[in-house]
Design a protein around this motif. Structure first.
Motif, PDB file in Angstrom:
ATOM      1  N   TYR A   1       0.829  -1.205   0.000  1.00 17.99           N
ATOM      2  CA  TYR A   1       0.000   0.000   0.000  1.00 17.99           C
ATOM      3  C   TYR A   1       0.865   1.257   0.000  1.00 17.99           C
ATOM      4  CZ  TYR A   1       0.695   0.466   5.092  1.00 17.99           C
ATOM      5  OH  TYR A   1       1.233   0.621   6.338  1.00 17.99           O
ATOM      6  N   LYS A   2       2.065   1.181   0.576  1.00 18.45           N
ATOM      7  CA  LYS A   2       2.947   2.340   0.545  1.00 18.45           C
ATOM      8  C   LYS A   2       3.494   2.569  -0.862  1.00 18.45           C
ATOM      9  CE  LYS A   2       4.430   2.623   5.348  1.00 18.45           C
ATOM     10  NZ  LYS A   2       5.597   2.734   6.270  1.00 18.45           N
TER      11      LYS A   2
ATOM     12  N   GLN B   1      -3.950   7.340 -10.030  1.00 24.54           N
ATOM     13  CA  GLN B   1      -5.056   8.263  -9.740  1.00 24.54           C
ATOM     14  C   GLN B   1      -5.233   9.255 -10.887  1.00 24.54           C
ATOM     15  OE1 GLN B   1      -4.523  11.382  -6.722  1.00 24.54           O
ATOM     16  NE2 GLN B   1      -6.254  10.471  -5.644  1.00 24.54           N
TER      17      GLN B   1
ATOM     18  N   ASN C   1      -3.283  15.295  -3.104  1.00 17.78           N
ATOM     19  CA  ASN C   1      -2.105  14.432  -3.063  1.00 17.78           C
ATOM     20  C   ASN C   1      -0.846  15.103  -3.599  1.00 17.78           C
ATOM     21  OD1 ASN C   1      -3.276  12.163  -1.874  1.00 17.78           O
ATOM     22  ND2 ASN C   1      -4.060  11.410  -3.827  1.00 17.78           N
TER      23      ASN C   1
ATOM     24  N   ASP D   1      -0.400   7.425  -6.605  1.00 12.87           N
ATOM     25  CA  ASP D   1      -1.042   8.657  -6.145  1.00 12.87           C
ATOM     26  C   ASP D   1      -0.143   9.881  -6.275  1.00 12.87           C
ATOM     27  OD1 ASP D   1      -3.179   7.098  -5.525  1.00 12.87           O
ATOM     28  OD2 ASP D   1      -2.873   7.102  -3.365  1.00 12.87           O
TER      29      ASP D   1
ATOM     30  N   ARG E   1       0.774   4.226  -2.813  1.00 11.46           N
ATOM     31  CA  ARG E   1       0.689   5.633  -2.456  1.00 11.46           C
ATOM     32  C   ARG E   1       1.790   6.445  -3.163  1.00 11.46           C
ATOM     33  NH1 ARG E   1      -1.899  10.209  -1.034  1.00 11.46           N
ATOM     34  NH2 ARG E   1      -0.660  11.513   0.337  1.00 11.46           N
ATOM     35  N   GLU E   2       2.993   5.909  -3.157  1.00  8.99           N
ATOM     36  CA  GLU E   2       4.122   6.620  -3.751  1.00  8.99           C
ATOM     37  C   GLU E   2       3.992   6.735  -5.265  1.00  8.99           C
ATOM     38  OE1 GLU E   2       8.967   6.007  -4.382  1.00  8.99           O
ATOM     39  OE2 GLU E   2       7.842   4.682  -3.040  1.00  8.99           O
TER      40      GLU E   2
END
Length: 528
Positions: A224-225, A323, A379, A232, A228-229
Protein backbone atom coordinates in the motif's frame (compact mmCIF):
# COMPACT_ATOMS: atom_id res chain seq x y z
CA UNK A 1 28.50 -31.73 56.47
CA UNK A 2 30.76 -28.84 57.51
CA UNK A 3 31.66 -26.02 55.13
CA UNK A 4 35.27 -27.23 55.02
CA UNK A 5 34.16 -30.73 53.98
CA UNK A 6 31.89 -29.31 51.27
CA UNK A 7 34.69 -27.17 49.84
CA UNK A 8 37.07 -30.15 49.87
CA UNK A 9 34.69 -32.42 47.92
CA UNK A 10 33.79 -29.55 45.52
CA UNK A 11 37.45 -28.96 44.65
CA UNK A 12 38.01 -32.68 44.13
CA UNK A 13 34.99 -32.75 41.79
CA UNK A 14 36.35 -29.85 39.76
CA UNK A 15 39.73 -31.52 39.40
CA UNK A 16 38.13 -34.74 38.20
CA UNK A 17 35.61 -33.12 35.81
CA UNK A 18 37.96 -30.57 34.20
CA UNK A 19 39.95 -33.12 32.19
CA UNK A 20 36.69 -34.73 31.08
CA UNK A 21 35.37 -31.34 29.80
CA UNK A 22 38.62 -30.55 28.01
CA UNK A 23 38.69 -34.00 26.45
CA UNK A 24 35.11 -33.62 25.29
CA UNK A 25 35.89 -30.24 23.67
CA UNK A 26 38.92 -31.71 21.95
CA UNK A 27 36.80 -34.61 20.68
CA UNK A 28 34.19 -32.17 19.31
CA UNK A 29 36.92 -30.17 17.55
CA UNK A 30 38.31 -33.31 15.96
CA UNK A 31 34.85 -34.40 14.82
CA UNK A 32 34.10 -30.96 13.32
CA UNK A 33 37.41 -30.96 11.48
CA UNK A 34 36.68 -34.41 10.11
CA UNK A 35 33.28 -33.16 8.91
CA UNK A 36 34.89 -30.13 7.27
CA UNK A 37 37.45 -32.35 5.52
CA UNK A 38 34.66 -34.62 4.31
CA UNK A 39 32.65 -31.71 2.91
CA UNK A 40 35.72 -30.23 1.22
CA UNK A 41 36.37 -33.57 -0.45
CA UNK A 42 32.76 -34.07 -1.53
CA UNK A 43 32.46 -30.50 -2.80
CA UNK A 44 35.63 -30.88 -4.85
CA UNK A 45 34.55 -34.19 -6.34
CA UNK A 46 31.11 -32.80 -7.25
CA UNK A 47 32.47 -29.48 -8.56
CA UNK A 48 30.06 -27.48 -6.39
CA UNK A 49 31.92 -24.21 -6.94
CA UNK A 50 30.96 -24.38 -10.61
CA UNK A 51 27.30 -25.17 -9.98
CA UNK A 52 24.69 -22.72 -11.21
CA UNK A 53 23.19 -22.19 -7.75
CA UNK A 54 26.50 -21.40 -6.04
CA UNK A 55 27.42 -18.88 -8.70
CA UNK A 56 23.99 -17.26 -8.77
CA UNK A 57 23.48 -16.81 -5.03
CA UNK A 58 26.90 -15.11 -4.91
CA UNK A 59 26.32 -13.12 -8.12
CA UNK A 60 29.33 -14.50 -9.99
CA UNK A 61 29.46 -13.81 -13.71
CA UNK A 62 32.02 -14.00 -16.50
CA UNK A 63 34.00 -10.83 -17.14
CA UNK A 64 37.24 -10.06 -18.98
CA UNK A 65 38.09 -13.72 -19.44
CA UNK A 66 37.57 -14.57 -15.77
CA UNK A 67 34.90 -14.68 -13.10
CA UNK A 68 33.89 -11.88 -10.74
CA UNK A 69 31.07 -11.30 -8.26
CA UNK A 70 28.88 -8.24 -8.63
CA UNK A 71 29.01 -7.72 -4.84
CA UNK A 72 31.35 -4.82 -4.02
CA UNK A 73 31.32 -5.03 -0.21
CA UNK A 74 34.65 -6.64 0.87
CA UNK A 75 33.08 -7.95 4.10
CA UNK A 76 30.79 -10.21 2.07
CA UNK A 77 33.61 -12.56 1.08
CA UNK A 78 35.07 -15.11 3.49
CA UNK A 79 38.09 -15.80 1.26
CA UNK A 80 40.68 -13.12 0.55
CA UNK A 81 40.22 -13.52 -3.20
CA UNK A 82 36.58 -14.65 -2.96
CA UNK A 83 35.31 -11.90 -5.27
CA UNK A 84 37.19 -13.48 -8.18
CA UNK A 85 37.45 -17.14 -7.09
CA UNK A 86 34.22 -19.15 -6.52
CA UNK A 87 36.26 -22.21 -5.48
CA UNK A 88 38.19 -20.33 -2.78
CA UNK A 89 34.97 -18.77 -1.50
CA UNK A 90 33.25 -22.17 -1.30
CA UNK A 91 36.17 -23.67 0.59
CA UNK A 92 36.20 -20.75 3.04
CA UNK A 93 32.45 -21.17 3.50
CA UNK A 94 32.87 -24.88 4.30
CA UNK A 95 35.72 -24.21 6.74
CA UNK A 96 33.40 -21.84 8.62
CA UNK A 97 30.49 -24.32 8.56
CA UNK A 98 30.63 -24.83 12.35
CA UNK A 99 31.63 -21.30 13.35
CA UNK A 100 29.23 -20.18 16.07
CA UNK A 101 30.79 -16.74 16.43
CA UNK A 102 28.87 -13.53 15.83
CA UNK A 103 29.01 -11.54 12.59
CA UNK A 104 30.13 -7.96 13.12
CA UNK A 105 27.81 -6.43 10.52
CA UNK A 106 24.52 -8.14 11.35
CA UNK A 107 24.66 -9.02 15.09
CA UNK A 108 23.79 -12.64 14.47
CA UNK A 109 25.67 -15.93 14.15
CA UNK A 110 28.00 -15.96 11.17
CA UNK A 111 26.19 -18.95 9.70
CA UNK A 112 23.01 -16.84 9.58
CA UNK A 113 24.77 -13.89 7.96
CA UNK A 114 25.24 -16.14 4.91
CA UNK A 115 22.03 -18.14 5.24
CA UNK A 116 21.57 -18.75 1.49
CA UNK A 117 25.07 -20.23 1.23
CA UNK A 118 24.64 -22.61 4.13
CA UNK A 119 21.21 -23.71 3.00
CA UNK A 120 22.78 -24.50 -0.38
CA UNK A 121 25.61 -26.35 1.36
CA UNK A 122 23.16 -28.39 3.45
CA UNK A 123 21.08 -29.39 0.41
CA UNK A 124 24.16 -30.24 -1.64
CA UNK A 125 25.81 -32.32 1.08
CA UNK A 126 22.65 -34.34 1.68
CA UNK A 127 22.49 -35.12 -2.04
CA UNK A 128 26.09 -36.34 -1.79
CA UNK A 129 25.34 -38.56 1.21
CA UNK A 130 26.58 -36.36 4.06
CA UNK A 131 24.25 -34.90 6.68
CA UNK A 132 25.14 -31.25 7.25
CA UNK A 133 22.13 -29.66 8.96
CA UNK A 134 20.88 -26.33 7.68
CA UNK A 135 21.50 -23.72 10.41
CA UNK A 136 18.52 -22.51 12.39
CA UNK A 137 18.56 -18.71 12.25
CA UNK A 138 16.09 -17.06 14.58
CA UNK A 139 16.46 -13.60 13.04
CA UNK A 140 15.96 -14.90 9.51
CA UNK A 141 12.95 -17.03 10.49
CA UNK A 142 11.34 -14.09 12.32
CA UNK A 143 11.86 -11.79 9.31
CA UNK A 144 10.62 -14.41 6.86
CA UNK A 145 7.49 -15.09 8.94
CA UNK A 146 6.23 -11.60 8.13
CA UNK A 147 6.40 -12.22 4.37
CA UNK A 148 3.86 -14.32 2.48
CA UNK A 149 5.37 -17.13 0.43
CA UNK A 150 2.49 -18.45 -1.67
CA UNK A 151 3.18 -16.42 -4.83
CA UNK A 152 5.59 -13.82 -6.11
CA UNK A 153 4.54 -11.02 -8.48
CA UNK A 154 6.77 -8.67 -10.46
CA UNK A 155 5.45 -5.10 -10.38
CA UNK A 156 6.39 -2.59 -13.08
CA UNK A 157 5.81 1.10 -12.36
CA UNK A 158 5.58 3.06 -15.60
CA UNK A 159 8.07 5.76 -16.54
CA UNK A 160 8.20 8.98 -14.54
CA UNK A 161 10.21 11.51 -16.52
CA UNK A 162 10.16 14.21 -13.85
CA UNK A 163 12.67 12.18 -11.80
CA UNK A 164 16.04 11.09 -13.24
CA UNK A 165 15.96 7.97 -11.06
CA UNK A 166 12.62 6.85 -12.54
CA UNK A 167 12.68 7.94 -16.15
CA UNK A 168 13.02 4.30 -17.26
CA UNK A 169 10.36 2.98 -14.92
CA UNK A 170 10.94 0.87 -11.85
CA UNK A 171 10.42 -2.79 -11.01
CA UNK A 172 10.03 -4.56 -7.66
CA UNK A 173 8.63 -7.80 -6.26
CA UNK A 174 5.51 -8.43 -4.22
CA UNK A 175 5.26 -11.60 -2.14
CA UNK A 176 1.60 -12.62 -2.05
CA UNK A 177 -0.49 -14.72 0.28
CA UNK A 178 -2.99 -17.20 -1.11
CA UNK A 179 -5.82 -15.30 0.60
CA UNK A 180 -8.09 -13.60 -1.95
CA UNK A 181 -9.19 -9.99 -1.76
CA UNK A 182 -7.83 -6.54 -2.47
CA UNK A 183 -7.12 -5.82 1.20
CA UNK A 184 -4.72 -8.75 1.42
CA UNK A 185 -2.82 -7.58 -1.67
CA UNK A 186 -2.38 -4.11 -0.21
CA UNK A 187 -0.79 -5.55 2.93
CA UNK A 188 1.52 -7.98 1.13
CA UNK A 189 5.23 -7.22 1.42
CA UNK A 190 7.29 -5.80 -1.43
CA UNK A 191 11.02 -6.08 -1.97
CA UNK A 192 12.89 -3.81 -4.35
CA UNK A 193 16.47 -2.87 -5.12
CA UNK A 194 17.17 0.85 -5.07
CA UNK A 195 20.06 3.25 -5.30
CA UNK A 196 21.00 4.73 -1.94
CA UNK A 197 21.46 8.36 -2.98
CA UNK A 198 19.73 11.74 -3.10
CA UNK A 199 17.52 11.74 -6.21
CA UNK A 200 16.82 15.45 -5.63
CA UNK A 201 20.29 16.16 -7.06
CA UNK A 202 18.82 15.69 -10.54
CA UNK A 203 21.38 15.43 -13.33
CA UNK A 204 24.22 15.10 -10.78
CA UNK A 205 22.48 12.08 -9.32
CA UNK A 206 22.06 10.56 -12.79
CA UNK A 207 25.71 11.16 -13.71
CA UNK A 208 27.03 9.58 -10.52
CA UNK A 209 24.69 6.59 -10.83
CA UNK A 210 25.94 6.02 -14.40
CA UNK A 211 29.41 5.36 -13.01
CA UNK A 212 28.60 3.46 -9.82
CA UNK A 213 28.79 6.47 -7.52
CA UNK A 214 26.15 5.17 -5.09
CA UNK A 215 25.58 1.84 -3.32
CA UNK A 216 22.48 -0.19 -4.12
CA UNK A 217 20.52 -2.05 -1.45
CA UNK A 218 17.27 -3.97 -1.00
CA UNK A 219 14.27 -2.08 0.41
CA UNK A 220 11.22 -3.65 2.15
CA UNK A 221 7.81 -1.92 2.41
CA UNK A 222 4.14 -3.02 2.32
CA UNK A 223 2.43 -2.73 -1.05
CA UNK A 224 0.00 0.00 0.00
CA UNK A 225 2.95 2.34 0.54
CA UNK A 226 4.21 1.64 -2.96
CA UNK A 227 0.75 2.37 -4.34
CA UNK A 228 0.69 5.63 -2.46
CA UNK A 229 4.12 6.62 -3.75
CA UNK A 230 3.71 5.61 -7.39
CA UNK A 231 0.01 5.65 -8.25
CA UNK A 232 -1.04 8.66 -6.14
CA UNK A 233 1.98 10.94 -5.81
CA UNK A 234 3.90 10.28 -9.03
CA UNK A 235 0.95 9.51 -11.38
CA UNK A 236 2.45 6.18 -12.46
CA UNK A 237 0.38 3.23 -13.64
CA UNK A 238 1.32 -0.15 -12.18
CA UNK A 239 1.39 -3.46 -14.01
CA UNK A 240 1.43 -6.68 -11.96
CA UNK A 241 2.91 -9.87 -13.44
CA UNK A 242 2.12 -12.91 -11.31
CA UNK A 243 4.72 -15.69 -11.77
CA UNK A 244 4.68 -19.46 -11.37
CA UNK A 245 7.42 -19.86 -8.73
CA UNK A 246 6.76 -22.54 -6.10
CA UNK A 247 6.81 -22.12 -2.33
CA UNK A 248 10.24 -23.79 -2.09
CA UNK A 249 11.66 -21.50 -4.79
CA UNK A 250 10.25 -18.44 -3.06
CA UNK A 251 11.95 -19.50 0.18
CA UNK A 252 15.26 -19.66 -1.68
CA UNK A 253 14.62 -16.16 -3.04
CA UNK A 254 14.04 -14.84 0.47
CA UNK A 255 17.27 -16.46 1.71
CA UNK A 256 19.13 -14.74 -1.14
CA UNK A 257 17.52 -11.36 -0.39
CA UNK A 258 18.30 -11.73 3.33
CA UNK A 259 21.95 -12.48 2.59
CA UNK A 260 22.30 -9.61 0.14
CA UNK A 261 20.58 -7.19 2.52
CA UNK A 262 23.70 -7.06 4.72
CA UNK A 263 25.95 -6.02 1.88
CA UNK A 264 25.91 -3.69 -1.12
CA UNK A 265 26.60 -3.44 -4.83
CA UNK A 266 27.79 -0.30 -6.58
CA UNK A 267 24.65 0.83 -8.41
CA UNK A 268 25.02 1.41 -12.14
CA UNK A 269 22.11 2.97 -14.00
CA UNK A 270 22.38 0.59 -16.97
CA UNK A 271 23.86 -2.51 -15.36
CA UNK A 272 23.79 -3.38 -11.66
CA UNK A 273 20.38 -1.85 -11.09
CA UNK A 274 16.90 -2.80 -9.85
CA UNK A 275 16.12 -4.81 -12.99
CA UNK A 276 19.23 -6.96 -12.77
CA UNK A 277 18.87 -7.68 -9.05
CA UNK A 278 15.26 -8.79 -9.47
CA UNK A 279 16.33 -11.19 -12.21
CA UNK A 280 19.13 -12.37 -9.91
CA UNK A 281 16.53 -13.02 -7.19
CA UNK A 282 14.49 -15.13 -9.62
CA UNK A 283 17.60 -17.07 -10.63
CA UNK A 284 18.49 -17.69 -6.97
CA UNK A 285 15.06 -19.24 -6.53
CA UNK A 286 15.26 -21.29 -9.74
CA UNK A 287 18.94 -21.67 -10.74
CA UNK A 288 18.05 -23.34 -14.05
CA UNK A 289 16.92 -19.93 -15.35
CA UNK A 290 19.31 -17.89 -17.49
CA UNK A 291 17.58 -14.52 -17.39
CA UNK A 292 20.65 -12.32 -16.92
CA UNK A 293 22.65 -14.28 -19.47
CA UNK A 294 19.86 -13.71 -22.00
CA UNK A 295 19.81 -9.96 -21.41
CA UNK A 296 21.73 -7.21 -23.20
CA UNK A 297 24.90 -5.81 -21.56
CA UNK A 298 22.69 -2.98 -20.30
CA UNK A 299 19.37 -3.64 -18.62
CA UNK A 300 16.40 -1.40 -17.84
CA UNK A 301 13.28 -2.33 -15.82
CA UNK A 302 11.05 -2.93 -18.81
CA UNK A 303 13.64 -5.35 -20.21
CA UNK A 304 13.28 -7.48 -17.07
CA UNK A 305 9.51 -7.66 -17.60
CA UNK A 306 9.99 -8.77 -21.20
CA UNK A 307 12.53 -11.41 -20.16
CA UNK A 308 10.22 -13.07 -17.64
CA UNK A 309 7.44 -13.00 -20.23
CA UNK A 310 9.67 -14.67 -22.81
CA UNK A 311 10.76 -17.26 -20.23
CA UNK A 312 7.15 -18.34 -19.67
CA UNK A 313 7.14 -17.38 -15.98
CA UNK A 314 4.06 -15.13 -16.09
CA UNK A 315 0.68 -16.73 -15.39
CA UNK A 316 -1.44 -13.60 -14.90
CA UNK A 317 -1.25 -9.89 -15.69
CA UNK A 318 -3.13 -7.12 -13.87
CA UNK A 319 -3.33 -3.35 -14.47
CA UNK A 320 -3.63 -0.76 -11.69
CA UNK A 321 -4.25 2.72 -13.07
CA UNK A 322 -2.77 5.71 -11.31
CA UNK A 323 -5.06 8.26 -9.74
CA UNK A 324 -4.17 10.63 -12.58
CA UNK A 325 -5.07 8.10 -15.31
CA UNK A 326 -8.41 7.42 -13.64
CA UNK A 327 -9.18 11.12 -13.33
CA UNK A 328 -8.27 11.82 -16.97
CA UNK A 329 -10.42 8.92 -18.18
CA UNK A 330 -13.48 10.00 -16.17
CA UNK A 331 -13.05 13.63 -17.15
CA UNK A 332 -12.95 12.65 -20.83
CA UNK A 333 -16.24 10.73 -20.55
CA UNK A 334 -18.53 13.43 -19.16
CA UNK A 335 -20.46 16.15 -20.95
CA UNK A 336 -18.76 19.57 -21.25
CA UNK A 337 -21.29 21.08 -18.84
CA UNK A 338 -20.52 18.46 -16.18
CA UNK A 339 -16.80 19.08 -16.61
CA UNK A 340 -17.18 22.85 -16.26
CA UNK A 341 -19.30 22.66 -13.10
CA UNK A 342 -17.03 20.04 -11.49
CA UNK A 343 -13.91 22.13 -12.15
CA UNK A 344 -15.68 25.21 -10.77
CA UNK A 345 -16.60 23.38 -7.56
CA UNK A 346 -13.13 21.89 -7.06
CA UNK A 347 -11.05 24.95 -7.88
CA UNK A 348 -13.35 27.45 -6.20
CA UNK A 349 -13.95 25.26 -3.11
CA UNK A 350 -17.49 26.56 -2.82
CA UNK A 351 -20.27 24.30 -1.66
CA UNK A 352 -23.35 24.40 -3.90
CA UNK A 353 -26.33 25.89 -2.11
CA UNK A 354 -28.53 23.69 -4.23
CA UNK A 355 -27.03 20.53 -5.78
CA UNK A 356 -26.12 21.55 -9.34
CA UNK A 357 -27.42 19.88 -12.48
CA UNK A 358 -30.82 19.05 -13.81
CA UNK A 359 -31.13 15.42 -12.65
CA UNK A 360 -29.77 13.20 -9.92
CA UNK A 361 -27.48 11.25 -12.28
CA UNK A 362 -25.89 14.46 -13.58
CA UNK A 363 -25.60 15.89 -10.06
CA UNK A 364 -23.78 12.73 -8.98
CA UNK A 365 -21.42 12.97 -11.96
CA UNK A 366 -20.54 16.58 -11.15
CA UNK A 367 -19.84 15.89 -7.49
CA UNK A 368 -17.94 12.65 -8.15
CA UNK A 369 -15.68 14.32 -10.70
CA UNK A 370 -15.16 17.32 -8.40
CA UNK A 371 -14.10 15.03 -5.56
CA UNK A 372 -11.76 13.18 -7.92
CA UNK A 373 -10.11 16.48 -8.86
CA UNK A 374 -9.85 17.48 -5.19
CA UNK A 375 -8.30 14.15 -4.23
CA UNK A 376 -5.73 14.48 -6.98
CA UNK A 377 -4.86 18.06 -6.03
CA UNK A 378 -4.65 17.15 -2.35
CA UNK A 379 -2.10 14.43 -3.06
CA UNK A 380 0.17 16.96 -4.76
CA UNK A 381 0.31 19.11 -1.61
CA UNK A 382 2.26 18.95 1.62
CA UNK A 383 0.45 17.84 4.74
CA UNK A 384 -0.04 21.45 5.82
CA UNK A 385 -1.17 22.62 2.38
CA UNK A 386 -3.63 19.72 2.10
CA UNK A 387 -5.70 20.64 5.17
CA UNK A 388 -8.16 22.96 3.33
CA UNK A 389 -8.68 20.23 0.71
CA UNK A 390 -9.40 17.67 3.44
CA UNK A 391 -12.06 19.89 5.02
CA UNK A 392 -13.74 20.73 1.74
CA UNK A 393 -13.72 17.07 0.63
CA UNK A 394 -15.64 16.11 3.78
CA UNK A 395 -18.19 18.85 3.19
CA UNK A 396 -18.64 17.91 -0.46
CA UNK A 397 -19.02 14.26 0.52
CA UNK A 398 -21.88 15.28 2.76
CA UNK A 399 -23.65 16.90 -0.19
CA UNK A 400 -23.01 13.82 -2.35
CA UNK A 401 -24.45 11.48 0.29
CA UNK A 402 -27.86 13.17 -0.08
CA UNK A 403 -28.06 12.31 -3.78
CA UNK A 404 -29.54 8.90 -4.37
CA UNK A 405 -27.64 7.88 -7.52
CA UNK A 406 -24.87 5.34 -8.14
CA UNK A 407 -21.40 6.62 -8.87
CA UNK A 408 -20.20 6.50 -12.47
CA UNK A 409 -16.65 7.42 -11.40
CA UNK A 410 -14.63 4.26 -12.12
CA UNK A 411 -10.99 3.20 -12.49
CA UNK A 412 -9.49 3.71 -15.91
CA UNK A 413 -9.89 0.57 -18.05
CA UNK A 414 -6.96 -1.66 -18.93
CA UNK A 415 -5.15 -0.37 -22.04
CA UNK A 416 -5.28 -2.48 -25.17
CA UNK A 417 -1.54 -3.13 -24.90
CA UNK A 418 0.74 -3.40 -21.89
CA UNK A 419 4.26 -1.88 -21.63
CA UNK A 420 5.93 -5.26 -22.21
CA UNK A 421 4.34 -5.31 -25.68
CA UNK A 422 6.13 -2.10 -26.69
CA UNK A 423 9.34 -1.75 -28.68
CA UNK A 424 12.78 -2.74 -27.39
CA UNK A 425 15.08 -0.06 -26.04
CA UNK A 426 18.02 -0.91 -28.33
CA UNK A 427 17.89 0.36 -31.91
CA UNK A 428 20.04 0.15 -35.04
CA UNK A 429 19.33 2.54 -37.89
CA UNK A 430 20.64 3.42 -41.33
CA UNK A 431 19.73 6.35 -43.58
CA UNK A 432 20.81 7.87 -46.88
CA UNK A 433 21.25 11.59 -47.48
CA UNK A 434 23.08 14.32 -49.38
CA UNK A 435 24.92 17.48 -48.32
CA UNK A 436 25.59 19.83 -51.25
CA UNK A 437 26.74 17.37 -53.95
CA UNK A 438 28.06 14.69 -51.60
CA UNK A 439 26.04 11.58 -50.81
CA UNK A 440 26.42 9.96 -47.41
CA UNK A 441 25.16 6.98 -45.41
CA UNK A 442 24.31 7.55 -41.77
CA UNK A 443 24.45 4.81 -39.14
CA UNK A 444 22.69 5.08 -35.78
CA UNK A 445 23.10 2.99 -32.62
CA UNK A 446 20.84 3.80 -29.65
CA UNK A 447 21.41 2.18 -26.28
CA UNK A 448 18.03 3.29 -24.93
CA UNK A 449 15.21 4.12 -24.75
CA UNK A 450 12.47 5.92 -26.70
CA UNK A 451 11.88 8.91 -28.94
CA UNK A 452 8.85 10.60 -30.42
CA UNK A 453 9.02 8.63 -33.67
CA UNK A 454 8.84 5.23 -31.94
CA UNK A 455 5.51 3.41 -31.40
CA UNK A 456 3.95 4.94 -28.25
CA UNK A 457 2.87 1.69 -26.53
CA UNK A 458 4.01 1.85 -22.92
CA UNK A 459 5.26 5.44 -23.12
CA UNK A 460 3.89 8.93 -22.57
CA UNK A 461 2.55 10.41 -25.84
CA UNK A 462 5.09 12.67 -27.52
CA UNK A 463 7.80 12.08 -24.94
CA UNK A 464 11.36 10.99 -25.58
CA UNK A 465 14.07 9.66 -23.30
CA UNK A 466 17.34 8.70 -24.95
CA UNK A 467 20.81 7.86 -23.70
CA UNK A 468 23.85 6.79 -25.72
CA UNK A 469 22.35 7.72 -29.11
CA UNK A 470 25.31 7.58 -31.54
CA UNK A 471 25.35 8.76 -35.19
CA UNK A 472 28.17 8.04 -37.67
CA UNK A 473 28.37 9.16 -41.31
CA UNK A 474 30.17 7.53 -44.19
CA UNK A 475 30.86 9.44 -47.43
CA UNK A 476 33.18 7.87 -49.94
CA UNK A 477 35.76 5.97 -47.91
CA UNK A 478 35.55 8.01 -44.74
CA UNK A 479 33.58 7.10 -41.62
CA UNK A 480 33.21 10.11 -39.37
CA UNK A 481 31.65 10.87 -36.01
CA UNK A 482 28.52 12.97 -36.39
CA UNK A 483 26.71 13.13 -33.07
CA UNK A 484 26.34 11.48 -29.65
CA UNK A 485 23.33 12.27 -27.49
CA UNK A 486 24.63 11.45 -24.03
CA UNK A 487 21.36 12.35 -22.36
CA UNK A 488 18.16 13.64 -23.93
CA UNK A 489 14.75 13.97 -22.27
CA UNK A 490 11.68 15.76 -23.58
CA UNK A 491 8.36 15.65 -21.76
CA UNK A 492 5.60 17.68 -23.42
CA UNK A 493 2.87 18.40 -20.89
CA UNK A 494 -0.77 19.16 -21.55
CA UNK A 495 -2.24 21.58 -19.04
CA UNK A 496 -5.81 21.37 -17.84
CA UNK A 497 -7.95 23.39 -15.48
CA UNK A 498 -6.83 21.17 -12.61
CA UNK A 499 -3.38 19.98 -13.75
CA UNK A 500 -0.49 22.38 -14.42
CA UNK A 501 2.67 20.36 -15.11
CA UNK A 502 5.91 21.75 -16.48
CA UNK A 503 7.32 20.78 -19.86
CA UNK A 504 10.80 19.32 -19.39
CA UNK A 505 13.56 19.37 -22.02
CA UNK A 506 17.17 18.48 -21.23
CA UNK A 507 19.94 17.60 -23.69
CA UNK A 508 23.64 16.89 -23.27
CA UNK A 509 25.34 15.98 -26.56
CA UNK A 510 28.58 15.92 -28.50
CA UNK A 511 28.19 17.07 -32.09
CA UNK A 512 30.40 17.47 -35.10
CA UNK A 513 30.06 20.89 -36.66
CA UNK A 514 31.42 21.95 -40.02
CA UNK A 515 33.08 25.34 -39.65
CA UNK A 516 32.74 27.53 -42.73
CA UNK A 517 33.75 31.07 -43.63
CA UNK A 518 37.04 31.62 -41.86
CA UNK A 519 36.89 28.84 -39.32
CA UNK A 520 40.14 27.89 -37.63
CA UNK A 521 39.44 24.14 -37.89
CA UNK A 522 37.18 22.09 -40.17
CA UNK A 523 35.33 20.36 -37.35
CA UNK A 524 34.56 20.93 -33.69
CA UNK A 525 32.77 19.20 -30.85
CA UNK A 526 30.27 21.03 -28.72
CA UNK A 527 28.73 20.03 -25.41
CA UNK A 528 25.20 21.37 -25.09
Amino acid sequence: MSIRSFLFFYLVFLQLSLPIGVAQAQTDDVRRQENVDTMLRLAGEAGLSGSAEWRKINLYHSAWGGVVSRVDDPSYFLATNGKHDPQAELEATIRAAYDEGMAEQSRQPKLCRWVARYQFLSRSMKQLGFDYPSPHCEGFERWKSGISQDRVTLIFASIYLNSPASMYGHAFLRFDSAMPGEFNRLNDATIGFSVNGDIQMGVTFLTRSLFGGYPGTFVFVPYYKKLREYADLENRDLWEYQTDFTHEEIERMLAFVWEQSFTYLDYYFFDDNCALMLLATFEAGRPSLNLIGSAKPWLIPLDSVKLIQQSGLVVKKHYRPSQYSTLVWNDAHVAPGVHAQAVDLATGMRLPTVPPGAGSAEQAQILDLAMGILEYQRNQKTEQEAQPYNRFQLQLSGVRSRIDAPSSYAPAPTPAQSPDEGHDSFRLGVAQGRVDSTDYTQFNVRGGYHDGLDPPVGFSPGSSSRMGDLYLRADGRRLRFERLDLFDVFTPSVRTAWYRPLTLKVNAALRREVQREGALSPTALRLE
